[in-house]
Design a protein around this motif. Structure first.
Motif, PDB file in Angstrom:
ATOM      1  N   ASN A   2       0.867  -1.176   0.000  1.00 13.68           N
ATOM      2  CA  ASN A   2       0.000   0.000   0.000  1.00 13.68           C
ATOM      3  C   ASN A   2       0.897   1.215   0.000  1.00 13.68           C
ATOM      4  O   ASN A   2       1.823   1.300   0.811  1.00 13.68           O
ATOM      5  CB  ASN A   2      -0.879   0.015   1.255  1.00 13.68           C
ATOM      6  CG  ASN A   2      -1.890  -1.106   1.235  1.00 13.68           C
ATOM      7  OD1 ASN A   2      -2.484  -1.392   0.201  1.00 13.68           O
ATOM      8  ND2 ASN A   2      -2.077  -1.751   2.378  1.00 13.68           N
ATOM      9  N   GLN A   3       0.651   2.158  -0.875  1.00 14.03           N
ATOM     10  CA  GLN A   3       1.533   3.315  -0.921  1.00 14.03           C
ATOM     11  C   GLN A   3       0.818   4.527  -1.538  1.00 14.03           C
ATOM     12  O   GLN A   3      -0.260   4.396  -2.119  1.00 14.03           O
ATOM     13  CB  GLN A   3       2.775   3.002  -1.743  1.00 14.03           C
ATOM     14  CG  GLN A   3       2.466   2.621  -3.182  1.00 14.03           C
ATOM     15  CD  GLN A   3       3.702   2.084  -3.873  1.00 14.03           C
ATOM     16  OE1 GLN A   3       4.701   2.765  -3.983  1.00 14.03           O
ATOM     17  NE2 GLN A   3       3.633   0.838  -4.317  1.00 14.03           N
ATOM     18  N   THR A   4       1.472   5.677  -1.350  1.00 13.80           N
ATOM     19  CA  THR A   4       0.965   6.889  -1.981  1.00 13.80           C
ATOM     20  C   THR A   4       2.009   7.363  -2.982  1.00 13.80           C
ATOM     21  O   THR A   4       3.182   7.488  -2.642  1.00 13.80           O
ATOM     22  CB  THR A   4       0.685   7.970  -0.930  1.00 13.80           C
ATOM     23  OG1 THR A   4      -0.442   7.565  -0.160  1.00 13.80           O
ATOM     24  CG2 THR A   4       0.357   9.293  -1.590  1.00 13.80           C
ATOM     25  N   VAL A   5       1.585   7.590  -4.206  1.00 12.03           N
ATOM     26  CA  VAL A   5       2.506   8.096  -5.221  1.00 12.03           C
ATOM     27  C   VAL A   5       2.075   9.507  -5.617  1.00 12.03           C
ATOM     28  O   VAL A   5       0.949   9.929  -5.338  1.00 12.03           O
ATOM     29  CB  VAL A   5       2.534   7.180  -6.468  1.00 12.03           C
ATOM     30  CG1 VAL A   5       2.978   5.790  -6.112  1.00 12.03           C
ATOM     31  CG2 VAL A   5       1.173   7.157  -7.142  1.00 12.03           C
ATOM     32  N   LEU A   6       3.002  10.221  -6.218  1.00 13.99           N
ATOM     33  CA  LEU A   6       2.698  11.585  -6.651  1.00 13.99           C
ATOM     34  C   LEU A   6       2.580  11.611  -8.174  1.00 13.99           C
ATOM     35  O   LEU A   6       3.489  11.199  -8.885  1.00 13.99           O
ATOM     36  CB  LEU A   6       3.807  12.546  -6.205  1.00 13.99           C
ATOM     37  CG  LEU A   6       3.586  14.020  -6.550  1.00 13.99           C
ATOM     38  CD1 LEU A   6       2.451  14.599  -5.741  1.00 13.99           C
ATOM     39  CD2 LEU A   6       4.853  14.824  -6.308  1.00 13.99           C
ATOM     40  N   LEU A   7       1.426  12.047  -8.634  1.00 17.40           N
ATOM     41  CA  LEU A   7       1.233  12.194 -10.069  1.00 17.40           C
ATOM     42  C   LEU A   7       1.483  13.653 -10.429  1.00 17.40           C
ATOM     43  O   LEU A   7       0.850  14.553  -9.886  1.00 17.40           O
ATOM     44  CB  LEU A   7      -0.190  11.788 -10.463  1.00 17.40           C
ATOM     45  CG  LEU A   7      -0.563  12.012 -11.926  1.00 17.40           C
ATOM     46  CD1 LEU A   7       0.154  11.036 -12.827  1.00 17.40           C
ATOM     47  CD2 LEU A   7      -2.065  11.879 -12.124  1.00 17.40           C
ATOM     48  N   GLU A   8       2.454  13.888 -11.310  1.00 18.57           N
ATOM     49  CA  GLU A   8       2.757  15.259 -11.733  1.00 18.57           C
ATOM     50  C   GLU A   8       2.399  15.405 -13.207  1.00 18.57           C
ATOM     51  O   GLU A   8       2.753  14.542 -14.011  1.00 18.57           O
ATOM     52  CB  GLU A   8       4.248  15.550 -11.593  1.00 18.57           C
ATOM     53  CG  GLU A   8       4.748  15.582 -10.172  1.00 18.57           C
ATOM     54  CD  GLU A   8       6.246  15.753 -10.153  1.00 18.57           C
ATOM     55  OE1 GLU A   8       6.709  16.896 -10.081  1.00 18.57           O
ATOM     56  OE2 GLU A   8       6.953  14.750 -10.254  1.00 18.57           O
ATOM     57  N   VAL A   9       1.721  16.459 -13.533  1.00 13.87           N
ATOM     58  CA  VAL A   9       1.365  16.685 -14.934  1.00 13.87           C
ATOM     59  C   VAL A   9       1.909  18.031 -15.378  1.00 13.87           C
ATOM     60  O   VAL A   9       1.568  19.072 -14.811  1.00 13.87           O
ATOM     61  CB  VAL A   9      -0.164  16.636 -15.147  1.00 13.87           C
ATOM     62  CG1 VAL A   9      -0.496  16.824 -16.618  1.00 13.87           C
ATOM     63  CG2 VAL A   9      -0.736  15.333 -14.650  1.00 13.87           C
ATOM     64  N   LEU A  10       2.806  18.002 -16.358  1.00 11.13           N
ATOM     65  CA  LEU A  10       3.308  19.236 -16.972  1.00 11.13           C
ATOM     66  C   LEU A  10       2.365  19.567 -18.126  1.00 11.13           C
ATOM     67  O   LEU A  10       2.121  18.743 -18.991  1.00 11.13           O
ATOM     68  CB  LEU A  10       4.727  19.017 -17.492  1.00 11.13           C
ATOM     69  CG  LEU A  10       5.430  20.251 -18.034  1.00 11.13           C
ATOM     70  CD1 LEU A  10       5.832  21.153 -16.898  1.00 11.13           C
ATOM     71  CD2 LEU A  10       6.643  19.853 -18.847  1.00 11.13           C
ATOM     72  N   LEU A  11       1.832  20.778 -18.114  1.00 15.49           N
ATOM     73  CA  LEU A  11       0.685  21.083 -18.949  1.00 15.49           C
ATOM     74  C   LEU A  11       0.963  22.331 -19.770  1.00 15.49           C
ATOM     75  O   LEU A  11       1.484  23.309 -19.255  1.00 15.49           O
ATOM     76  CB  LEU A  11      -0.461  21.354 -17.973  1.00 15.49           C
ATOM     77  CG  LEU A  11      -1.895  21.348 -18.425  1.00 15.49           C
ATOM     78  CD1 LEU A  11      -2.247  19.992 -18.973  1.00 15.49           C
ATOM     79  CD2 LEU A  11      -2.770  21.668 -17.233  1.00 15.49           C
ATOM     80  N   TRP A  12       0.644  22.273 -21.062  1.00 17.97           N
ATOM     81  CA  TRP A  12       0.775  23.490 -21.857  1.00 17.97           C
ATOM     82  C   TRP A  12      -0.232  23.500 -22.990  1.00 17.97           C
ATOM     83  O   TRP A  12      -0.748  22.452 -23.388  1.00 17.97           O
ATOM     84  CB  TRP A  12       2.202  23.672 -22.361  1.00 17.97           C
ATOM     85  CG  TRP A  12       2.647  22.718 -23.416  1.00 17.97           C
ATOM     86  CD1 TRP A  12       2.611  22.907 -24.757  1.00 17.97           C
ATOM     87  CD2 TRP A  12       3.227  21.411 -23.232  1.00 17.97           C
ATOM     88  NE1 TRP A  12       3.124  21.812 -25.409  1.00 17.97           N
ATOM     89  CE2 TRP A  12       3.502  20.877 -24.514  1.00 17.97           C
ATOM     90  CE3 TRP A  12       3.535  20.641 -22.110  1.00 17.97           C
ATOM     91  CZ2 TRP A  12       4.067  19.620 -24.700  1.00 17.97           C
ATOM     92  CZ3 TRP A  12       4.092  19.394 -22.303  1.00 17.97           C
ATOM     93  CH2 TRP A  12       4.357  18.885 -23.589  1.00 17.97           C
ATOM     94  N   ARG A  13      -0.488  24.665 -23.499  1.00 23.87           N
ATOM     95  CA  ARG A  13      -1.429  24.803 -24.612  1.00 23.87           C
ATOM     96  C   ARG A  13      -0.677  24.911 -25.914  1.00 23.87           C
ATOM     97  O   ARG A  13       0.397  25.471 -25.964  1.00 23.87           O
ATOM     98  CB  ARG A  13      -2.268  26.067 -24.425  1.00 23.87           C
ATOM     99  CG  ARG A  13      -3.345  25.871 -23.407  1.00 23.87           C
ATOM    100  CD  ARG A  13      -4.414  26.913 -23.524  1.00 23.87           C
ATOM    101  NE  ARG A  13      -5.503  26.521 -22.642  1.00 23.87           N
ATOM    102  CZ  ARG A  13      -6.074  27.335 -21.765  1.00 23.87           C
ATOM    103  NH1 ARG A  13      -5.685  28.574 -21.666  1.00 23.87           N
ATOM    104  NH2 ARG A  13      -7.043  26.896 -21.006  1.00 23.87           N
ATOM    105  N   GLY A  14      -1.300  24.402 -26.990  1.00 16.89           N
ATOM    106  CA  GLY A  14      -0.683  24.594 -28.299  1.00 16.89           C
ATOM    107  C   GLY A  14      -0.241  23.292 -28.924  1.00 16.89           C
ATOM    108  O   GLY A  14      -0.281  22.251 -28.335  1.00 16.89           O
TER     109      GLY A  14
END
Lengths: 171, 125, 270
Positions: free
Chosen positions: A159-171
């Motif tokens: 059982n664990q907690t992970v970090l979801l990172e989303v790098l986001l840009w338009r275009g």
């Protein structure tokens, strides 16, 4: 014959207008300068959009309750199954719904999962629409709790907690 | 006023009033660039969603692993370590009384999310 | 009305000993001295005001840039760019140099491991130099500092912090560099890219030292040979309740966990 009356008034008028224009130019050039005052409004809006999308995806849904005693959120399901394309599709769908019209403002992203394995912190690319090349991007993150009974080969079997990172840009 | 022409005094008065008006407007414009941090930057600096997300996650951990302390510790360690490395924020979660402490150098946030010893009833959000 | 006019006409009749020439000379004299005064004092004051506005504008620009640097460092966005107007001076990148550097010591040994620079971290900065030479406004180690005649002030602080409940000291070191020496004025597009900077033996950019359950004292030595931003940083350290001065060093007592992270920001273009 041309009427020559009122010549002085005309000269006076021209002189006065030149004076006023010069004054206005001086005042404006002294006080107003092109500043990138509100460049970050764009970042703020995109960050808010990204966080909202992740928050929506992190809502528990009863239809995925499969005998754990608690309902899982779509986000947890995608990470437990290591279903990057599924996550990407849902993310973009939600993004477009928020913007309104389809294909008007294209959103691109790179999603990364960060997890702990013993004393090491590792990351892997979960899903991406295309490579990042110096775009005006923002980063949004979300903690996701993952059950030990998962089928993601990257993560430890616990059982664990992970970090979801989303790098986001338009275009 | 001996032989001076006193017609057009209104024009002179108007000119005077307008010039004073322009002067004050110029002062206002001049002051307006004094703003330091813009609203958008202040919003970006404040870790609103970080804290909301953290609270949410602590609540998830509480509700899932409240009866298994060994699982709690591992998961809390995940959050504390990843947070320090990826988000540059000190996070400290005390199980039992479920106290959350968050500090990233600018924003300091501490909250008791659910205290099992306190009969006070806590609502989720 | 006609009565009024007739009175004026009567008065106008009485104009003996009034010289139009003298009247003209007086009015002309007043006008000329007015123009002279404006040229002598008004215009320089206006230019002065303009220069001040430029500097204020640049102070603000630097805070905008600091926001970008924060996004790079603390939100790990890989690249940022901002367009701004620089007037009344030039924007340039000062390469990292030993003159402005920092060392961190615990138990008399260097914590940072940078063999090339004798274990000292060199900062480098993005600076605006006014046409008159001073003031200089800089983005330096994540802070915005201003150097003027007689000293320096910090306009916006770096994000170093000590968390009391967990006794954790977090130090972020930010180096600014550029491939060629960049200098520019006018409309500038500041393009910045981030990469981690190796500061420990393993070659990573993060040092996490856990002294628990004991505590240690951390010594920070900040060197600024030209004394450009020395006063600003002294005041910053002094304002922090956890910092204490000892000789040339600043010390932080009761540190249970020491976290140091280092990044290099490359300015690709102005």
């Amino acid at each position: 014959m041309v009427n020559t009356e009122g010549q002085l008034y005309t000269i006076e008028g021209i002189a006065a207008s030149v004076l006023v224009m010069t004054t206005i130019y001086l005042v404006l050039s002294t006080t107003t300068i092109l500043t990138p005052g509100e460049t970050h409004v764009y970042d703020m809006q995109l960050e808010q959009l990204g966080n909202d999308i992740l928050a929506v995806m992190d809502l528990n849904q009863t239809w995925v309750d499969n005998g754990y005693g608690y309902a899982k959120s779509p986000l947890q399901c995608y990470i437990e199954k290591d279903d990057g394309p599924g996550f990407g599709h849902r993310f973009l769908t939600l993004g477009k719904q928020t913007i309104g019209e389809e294909n008007v403002a294209e959103i691109n992203f790179i999603a990364i999962v960060t997890y702990r394995s013993g004393a090491n912190i590792n990351t892997y690319i979960f899903n991406s629409t295309r490579d990042y090349s110096r775009e005006r991007a923002v980063k949004v993150t979300r903690w996701v709790n993952v059950n030990d009974n998962h089928s993601n080969s990257h993560l430890d079997n616990r059982n664990q907690t992970v970090l979801l990172e989303v790098l986001l840009w338009r275009g | 006023m001996a032989w001076l022409n006193d017609e057009g005094q209104w024009i002179i008065l108007m000119g005077f009033i307008i010039s004073v008006g322009i002067f004050f407007l110029a002062l206002l414009v001049n002051q307006s660039i004094l703003v330091g941090q813009t609203t958008a930057e202040a919003v970006l600096d404040f870790p609103k969603s970080d804290i909301q997300d953290l609270r949410n996650e602590v609540w998830v951990i509480y509700s899932r692993y409240n009866n298994t302390p060994s699982e709690q510790d591992k998961v809390i360690r995940d959050i504390e370590v990843i947070s320090l490395i990826k988000k540059n924020a000190v996070v400290n979660i005390t199980p039992g009384m479920w106290r959350v402490h968050y500090f990233n150098g600018i924003t300091n946030y501490t909250e008791v999310i659910y205290d099992a010893n306190n009969t006070f009833f806590y609502f989720y959000y | 009305m006609s009565g009024d006019m007739s009175i004026r006409n009567l008065k106008l009749k009485n104009t003996s000993a009034v010289s139009e020439t003298i009247g003209y000379v007086i009015i002309f004299g007043i006008m000329m001295s007015g123009i002279a005064l404006v040229t002598l004092f008004g215009y320089p004051a206006l230019l002065n005001q303009q220069q001040e506005a430029n500097i204020r504008n640049m102070e603000r620009n630097m805070i905008v840039l600091q926001s970008d640097v924060n996004a790079l460092v603390y939100k790990s966005v890989p690249y940022k760019e901002t367009t701004m107007q620089v007037s009344g001076g030039v924007l340039s990148v000062e390469s990292p140099h030993d003159d402005k550097s920092l060392s961190i010591q615990v138990d008399g040994a260097d914590v940072l491991n940078i063999p090339a620079t004798a274990n000292r971290f060199q900062f480098g900065s993005l600076s605006f130099k006014s046409d008159q030479g001073l003031p200089i406004i800089s983005l330096f180690n994540g802070a915005v500092v201003k150097r003027d005649i007689g000293g320096s002030v910090m306009l916006s602080e770096p994000r170093w912090f000590f968390d009391d409940p967990t006794k954790t000291l977090v130090i972020t070191l930010i180096q600014i560099d550029s491939p060629p020496n960049l200098v520019k004025s006018g409309i500038c597009t500041i393009q910045m890219e981030i990469e981690p900077l190796a500061i420990d033996i393993a070659g990573t950019n993060t040092i996490i030292e856990n002294y628990a359950p004991g505590v240690k004292t951390v010594y920070i030595n900040y060197r600024d040979v030209q004394s450009d931003y020395f006063r600003a940083f002294e005041n910053y350290f002094e304002s922090k309740p956890y910092m204490e001065k000892e000789g040339a060093d600043w010390k932080i007592n009761n540190v249970q966990k020491l976290v140091i992270k280092a990044y290099k920001i490359t300015v690709l273009g102005l």
